[in-house]
Motif scaffolding. Structure first.
Motif, PDB file in Angstrom:
ATOM      1  N   GLN A  75      -7.076  11.449  -2.635  1.00  0.00           N
ATOM      2  CA  GLN A  75      -6.339  10.745  -1.588  1.00  0.00           C
ATOM      3  C   GLN A  75      -5.187  11.571  -1.030  1.00  0.00           C
ATOM      4  O   GLN A  75      -4.440  11.092  -0.187  1.00  0.00           O
ATOM      5  CB  GLN A  75      -5.832   9.406  -2.135  1.00  0.00           C
ATOM      6  N   GLY A  76      -5.077  12.810  -1.495  1.00  0.00           N
ATOM      7  CA  GLY A  76      -4.076  13.719  -0.949  1.00  0.00           C
ATOM      8  C   GLY A  76      -2.706  13.561  -1.593  1.00  0.00           C
ATOM      9  O   GLY A  76      -2.432  12.579  -2.288  1.00  0.00           O
ATOM     10  N   PRO A  77      -1.831  14.540  -1.409  1.00  0.00           N
ATOM     11  CA  PRO A  77      -0.480  14.481  -1.967  1.00  0.00           C
ATOM     12  C   PRO A  77       0.275  13.235  -1.521  1.00  0.00           C
ATOM     13  O   PRO A  77      -0.088  12.582  -0.540  1.00  0.00           O
ATOM     14  CB  PRO A  77       0.176  15.750  -1.426  1.00  0.00           C
ATOM     15  N   PHE A  78       1.359  12.938  -2.219  1.00  0.00           N
ATOM     16  CA  PHE A  78       2.108  11.703  -1.975  1.00  0.00           C
ATOM     17  C   PHE A  78       2.649  11.610  -0.554  1.00  0.00           C
ATOM     18  O   PHE A  78       2.848  10.505  -0.028  1.00  0.00           O
ATOM     19  CB  PHE A  78       3.277  11.606  -2.974  1.00  0.00           C
ATOM     20  N   ASP A  79       2.879  12.762   0.089  1.00  0.00           N
ATOM     21  CA  ASP A  79       3.553  12.761   1.389  1.00  0.00           C
ATOM     22  C   ASP A  79       2.610  12.930   2.577  1.00  0.00           C
ATOM     23  O   ASP A  79       3.054  13.168   3.698  1.00  0.00           O
ATOM     24  CB  ASP A  79       4.629  13.847   1.422  1.00  0.00           C
ATOM     25  N   VAL A  80       1.295  12.823   2.341  1.00  0.00           N
ATOM     26  CA  VAL A  80       0.335  12.869   3.444  1.00  0.00           C
ATOM     27  C   VAL A  80      -0.653  11.712   3.295  1.00  0.00           C
ATOM     28  O   VAL A  80      -0.754  11.099   2.227  1.00  0.00           O
ATOM     29  CB  VAL A  80      -0.435  14.218   3.496  1.00  0.00           C
ATOM     30  N   ASP A  81      -1.380  11.431   4.350  1.00  0.00           N
ATOM     31  CA  ASP A  81      -2.295  10.286   4.335  1.00  0.00           C
ATOM     32  C   ASP A  81      -3.660  10.606   3.761  1.00  0.00           C
ATOM     33  O   ASP A  81      -4.390   9.699   3.361  1.00  0.00           O
ATOM     34  CB  ASP A  81      -2.472   9.738   5.764  1.00  0.00           C
ATOM     35  N   ASP A  82      -4.027  11.888   3.716  1.00  0.00           N
ATOM     36  CA  ASP A  82      -5.385  12.239   3.303  1.00  0.00           C
ATOM     37  C   ASP A  82      -5.392  13.623   2.668  1.00  0.00           C
ATOM     38  O   ASP A  82      -4.423  14.379   2.775  1.00  0.00           O
ATOM     39  CB  ASP A  82      -6.317  12.204   4.520  1.00  0.00           C
ATOM     40  N   CYS A  83      -6.512  13.951   2.028  1.00  0.00           N
ATOM     41  CA  CYS A  83      -6.684  15.263   1.404  1.00  0.00           C
ATOM     42  C   CYS A  83      -7.356  16.198   2.403  1.00  0.00           C
ATOM     43  O   CYS A  83      -8.523  15.993   2.765  1.00  0.00           O
ATOM     44  CB  CYS A  83      -7.525  15.140   0.134  1.00  0.00           C
ATOM     45  N   THR A  84      -6.635  17.207   2.854  1.00  0.00           N
ATOM     46  CA  THR A  84      -7.198  18.136   3.839  1.00  0.00           C
ATOM     47  C   THR A  84      -8.270  19.028   3.229  1.00  0.00           C
ATOM     48  O   THR A  84      -9.103  19.572   3.942  1.00  0.00           O
ATOM     49  CB  THR A  84      -6.087  19.006   4.444  1.00  0.00           C
ATOM     50  N   SER A  85      -8.257  19.186   1.889  1.00  0.00           N
ATOM     51  CA  SER A  85      -9.248  20.032   1.217  1.00  0.00           C
ATOM     52  C   SER A  85     -10.535  19.278   0.903  1.00  0.00           C
ATOM     53  O   SER A  85     -11.507  19.875   0.428  1.00  0.00           O
ATOM     54  CB  SER A  85      -8.663  20.603  -0.082  1.00  0.00           C
ATOM     55  N   ARG A  86     -10.531  17.989   1.131  1.00  0.00           N
ATOM     56  CA  ARG A  86     -11.710  17.141   0.889  1.00  0.00           C
ATOM     57  C   ARG A  86     -12.212  17.268  -0.554  1.00  0.00           C
ATOM     58  O   ARG A  86     -13.398  17.367  -0.804  1.00  0.00           O
ATOM     59  CB  ARG A  86     -12.831  17.475   1.876  1.00  0.00           C
ATOM     60  N   HIS A  87     -11.287  17.258  -1.510  1.00  0.00           N
ATOM     61  CA  HIS A  87     -11.686  17.289  -2.921  1.00  0.00           C
ATOM     62  C   HIS A  87     -12.472  16.030  -3.276  1.00  0.00           C
ATOM     63  O   HIS A  87     -12.096  14.929  -2.868  1.00  0.00           O
ATOM     64  CB  HIS A  87     -10.446  17.357  -3.828  1.00  0.00           C
ATOM     65  N   SER A  88     -13.528  16.204  -4.014  1.00  0.00           N
ATOM     66  CA  SER A  88     -14.303  15.057  -4.492  1.00  0.00           C
ATOM     67  C   SER A  88     -14.920  15.411  -5.833  1.00  0.00           C
ATOM     68  O   SER A  88     -15.081  16.587  -6.178  1.00  0.00           O
ATOM     69  CB  SER A  88     -15.394  14.661  -3.489  1.00  0.00           C
ATOM     70  N   ILE A  89     -15.278  14.386  -6.593  1.00  0.00           N
ATOM     71  CA  ILE A  89     -15.865  14.604  -7.914  1.00  0.00           C
ATOM     72  C   ILE A  89     -16.632  13.358  -8.318  1.00  0.00           C
ATOM     73  O   ILE A  89     -16.276  12.240  -7.914  1.00  0.00           O
ATOM     74  CB  ILE A  89     -14.775  14.923  -8.961  1.00  0.00           C
TER      75      ILE A  89
END
Length: 341
Positions: A230-244
């Motif tokens: 869900q991305g770092p605390f200070d952004v709305d989304d994960c720009t790296s699109r991490h998934s697992i």
């Protein structure tokens, strides 16, 4: 008809569904096409040549400027080629539901490979195609359970336990916050924490967050078990699109333990100290423990993040002062006394 060159140009040619390439030379586009069709035993009518790289059709006008040894794809009527995108798409479709032959071929390549980069790519590929996502029980996927206690009989059961363990650790940290208040307020602090614990017990410590079998609003993953950062605390989304998908194989299960349930408003630096201060400074007011409960233990203030997106810096976020204490109920207006006639 295209112009005929004095010196033949050489190309590497293959058909659409073959990895095998062969050399062909010709002084015109038509000659290269004719030789290619003869070699591959394909009909000339309707056939055409495209650059492997980007799918550009090789016409008479482009033939003169095409570099020597360009890689070409020979297409018959109705076939299309979009360049690298087509190859990648075909690659993904093969490994989406791989058969035993594909897995065996990848293992053979890995055993013979000496390049570290290619070894890693093949190892990651094998890890992906060897996944047993649909399996749920120990009997269906015994490798997934290697290293776990025998009491865990299902993947969902273990991941619920994993989530519960994290939430319980947060509760222990909140309980230890009693040391932040004076002796006279400590009993009240622990009473509020006890109320939080009762609510957590009723909610099974929100263990459903990691359970793919839970209802949609109660889990953080897809029904197949895929989690997205869900991305770092200070952004709305994960720009790296991490998934697992920790349900897929043992390695993914272990790696998932490095993902964090991160408090946006920090637990140690903000929430617990504010709770302690609220109890100490209550002066007859009622602390809204449910507000703190949501900040500490629910998705209102928790984000699931990949370790690379877990920022260890101070968040510099604070609890809402207007929600620390319960809003007093509106005082009921007394009805005026009836006057006797």
């Amino acid at each position: 008809m295209s112009a005929v060159l004095r010196k033949p140009k050489t190309f590497k040619l293959r058909s659409l569904h073959s990895e095998k390439k062969f050399g062909v030379a010709g002084r015109s586009c038509e000659e290269v096409l004719r030789k290619g069709c003869q070699h591959l035993q394909l009909p000339i009518p309707g056939s055409r040549l495209c650059l492997y790289e980007d799918g550009t059709e090789l016409t008479g006008d482009y033939f003169r400027s095409a570099p020597d040894n360009s890689e070409l794809v020979l297409l018959t009527a109705g076939q299309t080629w979009q360049g690298f995108v087509s190859d990648i798409s075909r690659f993904l479709s093969v490994f989406q539901e791989p058969h035993a032959g594909v897995i065996q071929a990848a293992r053979q390549l890995l055993s013979d490979e000496r390049s570290p980069l290619r070894q890693k790519l093949l190892a990651d590929l094998l890890g992906t195609v060897s996944e047993n996502i649909a399996a749920e029980t120990r009997a269906e996927d015994p490798l997934w359970f290697e290293g776990l206690e025998s009491r865990f009989r299902s993947k969902s059961g273990y991941l619920r336990y994993s989530c519960e363990s994290r939430i319980r650790s947060y509760l222990r940290e909140v309980t230890s916050g009693a040391s932040l208040v004076g002796a006279e307020a400590r009993e009240e602090y622990l009473r509020l924490v006890g109320s939080m614990q009762q609510k957590l017990q009723a909610a099974q410590y929100n263990s459903s967050y990691f359970d793919r079998g839970a209802k949609a609003g109660r889990r953080l993953c897809t029904p197949e078990g895929w989690f997205s950062c869900q991305g770092p605390f200070d952004v709305d989304d994960c720009t790296s699109r991490h998934s697992i998908n920790p349900y897929s194989n043992r390695e993914s299960r272990v790696l998932f333990s490095t993902w964090n349930l991160d408090h946006v408003i920090e637990k140690k630096r903000a929430v617990v100290p504010t709770l302690a201060a609220a109890v100490h400074d209550a002066e007859g007011r009622k602390v809204d423990w449910e507000y703190f409960y949501r900040l500490l233990f629910t998705l209102e203030n928790l984000k699931l993040v990949h370790i690379a997106c877990h920022k260890k810096t101070t968040h510099k976020l604070h609890c809402d002062p207007s929600r620390v204490y319960c809003t007093p109920a509106a005082s009921r207006r007394k009805r005026p006394a009836r006057q006797r006639p």
